[in-house]
Design a protein around this motif. Structure first.
Motif, PDB file in Angstrom:
ATOM      1  N   PRO A  92       0.775  -1.131  -0.020  1.00  0.00           N
ATOM      2  CA  PRO A  92      -0.029   0.038  -0.072  1.00  0.00           C
ATOM      3  C   PRO A  92       0.867   1.450  -0.012  1.00  0.00           C
ATOM      4  O   PRO A  92       0.379   2.136  -0.293  1.00  0.00           O
ATOM      5  N   THR A 122      -2.220  -7.508  -6.062  1.00  0.00           N
ATOM      6  CA  THR A 122      -2.770  -7.068  -4.939  1.00  0.00           C
ATOM      7  C   THR A 122      -1.920  -6.064  -4.179  1.00  0.00           C
ATOM      8  O   THR A 122      -0.689  -6.209  -4.184  1.00  0.00           O
ATOM      9  N   ASP A 124      -3.210  -5.700  -0.707  1.00  0.00           N
ATOM     10  CA  ASP A 124      -3.768  -6.258   0.473  1.00  0.00           C
ATOM     11  C   ASP A 124      -3.439  -7.576   0.948  1.00  0.00           C
ATOM     12  O   ASP A 124      -3.910  -8.367  -0.059  1.00  0.00           O
TER      13      ASP A 124
END
Length: 152
Positions: A92, A122, A124
């Motif tokens: 992130p 991803t 996450d």
């Protein structure tokens, strides 16, 4: 952009890939990371013999990485199958330029890591939970012959 042979020049990458693929090896996962924050060269960061959650511990919130994991699926000991997942990880807090380069470079990585049932892009770690990845692999397998109920 550098050629695939340039960014994937670490000879340990191909060997680690073959180890994860081999039933004779205990290695079940590998993680590739960039040599530095400004480099496009990938290095083999880690390999392991544990489950996908062990692999996830190697993925930092501010890092970009590629991972490959072997998982066993089956309804019982007689119907066990081995499946592979390719993970494109952009934590992130990964810098925007690194994420942009990854969209191109992931194609180059796939020239070395060629065989997998699912690709997971991803930022996450919840998407890399063992149950979530198992469900994605089961869906990719097609028909569900499991005698128990299934949520798909």
């Amino acid at each position: 952009m550098p050629a695939p042979s340039d960014i994937l020049s670490d000879p340990d990458i191909a060997q680690a890939y073959e180890d994860v693929r081999s039933d004779k090896s205990e290695t079940t996962w590998l993680v590739l990371k960039y040599a530095s924050a400004t480099s496009d060269i990938l290095k083999l960061d880690k390999t392991g013999t544990g489950e996908i959650d062990e692999m996830c511990e190697s993925l930092g919130d501010d890092e970009a990485a590629y991972a490959y994991v072997r998982m066993k699926l089956g309804n019982d000991e007689y119907s066990e199958r081995t499946k592979f997942a390719f993970v494109v990880w952009a934590g992130p807090n990964t810098k925007v330029m690194r994420k942009a380069k990854m969209s191109f470079q992931s194609g180059q990585v796939k020239q070395v890591i060629r065989t997998y049932a699912v690709e997971i892009q991803t930022s996450d770690k919840k998407e890399l939970d063992k149950d979530a990845v198992t469900m994605k692999l089961r869906k990719a397998m097609g028909a569900n012959y499991d005698r128990q109920g299934s949520s798909y």
